[in-house]
Design an enzyme around this catalytic site. Structure first.
Site, PDB file in Angstrom:
ATOM      1  N   ARG A 189      18.516 -18.083  16.625  1.00 56.25           N
ATOM      2  CA  ARG A 189      19.902 -18.984  16.248  1.00 56.25           C
ATOM      3  C   ARG A 189      20.001 -19.695  17.354  1.00 56.25           C
ATOM      4  O   ARG A 189      19.653 -19.757  18.744  1.00 56.25           O
ATOM      5  CB  ARG A 189      20.916 -18.134  16.144  1.00 56.25           C
ATOM      6  CG  ARG A 189      20.920 -16.997  15.010  1.00 56.25           C
ATOM      7  CD  ARG A 189      22.119 -16.352  14.693  1.00 56.25           C
ATOM      8  NE  ARG A 189      22.045 -15.243  13.961  1.00 56.25           N
ATOM      9  CZ  ARG A 189      22.260 -13.844  14.355  1.00 56.25           C
ATOM     10  NH1 ARG A 189      23.076 -13.592  15.194  1.00 56.25           N
ATOM     11  NH2 ARG A 189      22.180 -12.844  13.621  1.00 56.25           N
ATOM     12  N   ASN A 244      23.472   1.923   8.619  1.00 60.47           N
ATOM     13  CA  ASN A 244      23.512   0.528   8.942  1.00 60.47           C
ATOM     14  C   ASN A 244      22.792  -0.288   7.710  1.00 60.47           C
ATOM     15  O   ASN A 244      21.406  -0.396   7.731  1.00 60.47           O
ATOM     16  CB  ASN A 244      23.017   0.141  10.150  1.00 60.47           C
ATOM     17  CG  ASN A 244      23.297  -1.302  10.512  1.00 60.47           C
ATOM     18  OD1 ASN A 244      23.683  -2.146   9.904  1.00 60.47           O
ATOM     19  ND2 ASN A 244      23.027  -1.456  11.688  1.00 60.47           N
ATOM     20  N   GLU A 303      25.359   1.515  19.542  1.00 53.51           N
ATOM     21  CA  GLU A 303      26.253   1.338  18.502  1.00 53.51           C
ATOM     22  C   GLU A 303      26.427   2.460  17.253  1.00 53.51           C
ATOM     23  O   GLU A 303      27.736   2.716  17.103  1.00 53.51           O
ATOM     24  CB  GLU A 303      25.862   0.133  17.612  1.00 53.51           C
ATOM     25  CG  GLU A 303      26.268  -1.175  18.487  1.00 53.51           C
ATOM     26  CD  GLU A 303      25.259  -2.440  18.062  1.00 53.51           C
ATOM     27  OE1 GLU A 303      24.007  -2.482  18.173  1.00 53.51           O
ATOM     28  OE2 GLU A 303      25.848  -3.435  17.134  1.00 53.51           O
ATOM     29  N   HIS A 305      29.103  -8.173  16.820  1.00 58.82           N
ATOM     30  CA  HIS A 305      28.812  -7.253  18.133  1.00 58.82           C
ATOM     31  C   HIS A 305      29.788  -6.283  18.708  1.00 58.82           C
ATOM     32  O   HIS A 305      29.634  -5.983  19.636  1.00 58.82           O
ATOM     33  CB  HIS A 305      27.926  -7.975  19.199  1.00 58.82           C
ATOM     34  CG  HIS A 305      26.796  -8.366  18.958  1.00 58.82           C
ATOM     35  ND1 HIS A 305      26.328  -9.524  19.405  1.00 58.82           N
ATOM     36  CD2 HIS A 305      25.711  -8.030  17.838  1.00 58.82           C
ATOM     37  CE1 HIS A 305      25.184  -9.890  19.053  1.00 58.82           C
ATOM     38  NE2 HIS A 305      24.653  -8.879  18.123  1.00 58.82           N
ATOM     39  N   ARG A 338      28.399   1.121   8.962  1.00 57.91           N
ATOM     40  CA  ARG A 338      28.545  -0.205   9.856  1.00 57.91           C
ATOM     41  C   ARG A 338      28.858  -1.498   8.693  1.00 57.91           C
ATOM     42  O   ARG A 338      28.253  -1.649   7.763  1.00 57.91           O
ATOM     43  CB  ARG A 338      27.406  -0.605  10.511  1.00 57.91           C
ATOM     44  CG  ARG A 338      27.740  -2.065  11.162  1.00 57.91           C
ATOM     45  CD  ARG A 338      26.479  -2.506  12.212  1.00 57.91           C
ATOM     46  NE  ARG A 338      26.509  -3.828  12.605  1.00 57.91           N
ATOM     47  CZ  ARG A 338      25.796  -4.741  12.316  1.00 57.91           C
ATOM     48  NH1 ARG A 338      24.602  -4.226  11.238  1.00 57.91           N
ATOM     49  NH2 ARG A 338      25.824  -5.915  12.900  1.00 57.91           N
TER      50      ARG A 338
END
Ligand code: AMP
Length: 394
Positions: A236, A7, A379, A177, A88
């Protein structure tokens, strides 16, 4: 089979080596501040973590250290023992609705969606190239954060804006996601022994998104054209009126990019509390009577709860709600706050079981109208499983 999952961020690289089909993690590591002052990496093996401070000029340097760690820790004796590498990728645009084997054609396709994720995709493609450099013959697979959401219908992903923005420029909801929500859908189906479940999956970590899933198909998801949309997050804002942007530009003299950067990096829990983007600090602030921390926590829980209620409607009644990621897995206060705000759905928290971290557990009472589970996301395992499956069927 030994599979590496990778990743890559603009200045970071996370990796895991996983033995499949046993699903056994062999080693994991995290390189930070690549190309910056003070670069370092952490290696975790047998539950122990070791930090190494080393210069890392670029991702290639990180990959060289990664290789050294695999050898030094006797994970492999030769690079040939790595059967596949799963990378990823944040954005696959509307070109990829599942994970694929990396080919020259795929690399070209990735370049063609770079406009949609100018900050995220390029370092990930750099990582693929760095790995291709040291293991040119090892099969590699790309796993997209957006792919799972490609199963959404146009009524959900189309914004009510001029239609040409969609046809000419690709303006639509993509959702993110996806690898985590897909893992949650798979785990919930296994846990409850049903593959026709209507699930509301809440990935609430430093980034947060809610996803409505019906029998493995995404019905709707809260992130949008970018990961800025949807629920409030660590830094965010989530959904806000876009007219705020030109208004703040006029007031502050900031450029459009700077205001959007404020919405991405200075908003959310951090913006409201003025203390931190980390819910542990917010909880400490609440314990010390900080009212803005109370406000940040309350707004966060309401925003997530409101998406759950909306998705319960879209699913015509969910079978199960799942909380996952940093806050979902670890913050009993956040779990309780969210559940309090969906009492109108007949959801009832069992307070006697809510005080735990990082386990799969049901947190509602037997008479709760919808059961709520905490399931830790994984993940990396999902990326490894996709890679294993694709290279096994080659
Ligand atoms: P993630 O992005 O999934 O790694 O989630 C990271 C976030 O989870 C942190 O920024 C915290 O807000 C939250 N978190 C992690 N551990 C805890 C904890 N023990 N209690 C409360 N929040 C936590």
């Amino acid at each position: 089979m030994k599979i590496l999952t990778v990743n890559g961020g603009s200045s970071s690289l996370k990796f895991n080596a996983i033995e499949l089909p046993e699903e056994k993690e062999l080693i994991s590591g995290y390189f930070e501040k690549i190309g910056l002052e003070g670069s370092f990496y952490n290696i975790k093996i047998n539950g122990e973590k070791v930090k190494h401070e080393v210069p890392l000029k670029n991702h290639m340097d990180a990959v060289e250290y990664l290789k050294k760690e695999l050898f030094d820790n006797h994970i492999i004796e030769s690079l040939d023992e790595i059967d596949g590498v799963g990378h990823r990728i944040v954005h696959g645009g509307d070109k990829f609705d599942h994970s694929v084997l990396v080919t020259d054609e795929v690399i070209k396709e990735l370049d063609s969606v770079v406009d949609l994720a100018p900050l995220h995709n390029p370092p990930m493609v750099e990582c693929i190239k760095a790995f291709k450099n040291i293991m040119p013959d090892t099969p590699m697979v790309v796993v997209f954060d957006t792919a799972f959401h490609q199963s959404m219908d146009i009524e959900e992903y189309l914004y009510p804006v001029p239609y040409e923005w969609y046809t000419e420029y690709g303006v639509r909801k993509y959702g993110f996601h996806g690898t985590s929500h897909r893992y949650i859908a798979k785990s919930a189906a296994e846990l409850l022994g049903r593959d026709d479940l209507k699930i509301i999956s809440c990935h609430i970590g430093s980034g947060a998104s809610v996803c409505a899933i019906d029998a493995g198909k995404v019905v709707d998801t809260s992130m949008g054209f970018t990961p800025l949309a949807g629920v409030m997050m660590g830094t965010r804002s989530g959904d806000v009126d876009p007219s705020i942007i030109p208004y703040v530009m006029k007031k502050t003299g900031e450029t459009c990019e700077e205001v959007v950067n404020d919405l991405n990096k200075k908003s959310g829990l951090l913006g409201v509390s003025g203390v931190s983007n980390d819910s542990r600090d917010i909880e400490d602030g609440i314990a010390n009577g900080n009212e803005r921390c109370v406000l940040a926590q309350n707004i966060f829980c309401k925003k997530v709860a409101n998406y759950i209620a909306m998705y319960n409607n879209e699913l015509n009644g969910a079978d199960v709600i799942v909380l996952t990621a940093g806050l979902g897995e670890n913050s009993s206060a956040t779990r309780a706050g969210i559940l309090k705000n969906i009492a109108s759905l007949g959801v009832k928290l069992d307070e006697s079981v809510n005080n735990f971290r990082g386990e799969t557990r049901k947190i509602t009472t037997e008479d709760s109208k919808i059961p709520v589970y905490v399931i830790p996301t994984n993940e990396e395992l999902m990326i490894a499983l996709d890679t294993y499956e694709i290279i096994s069927n080659q």
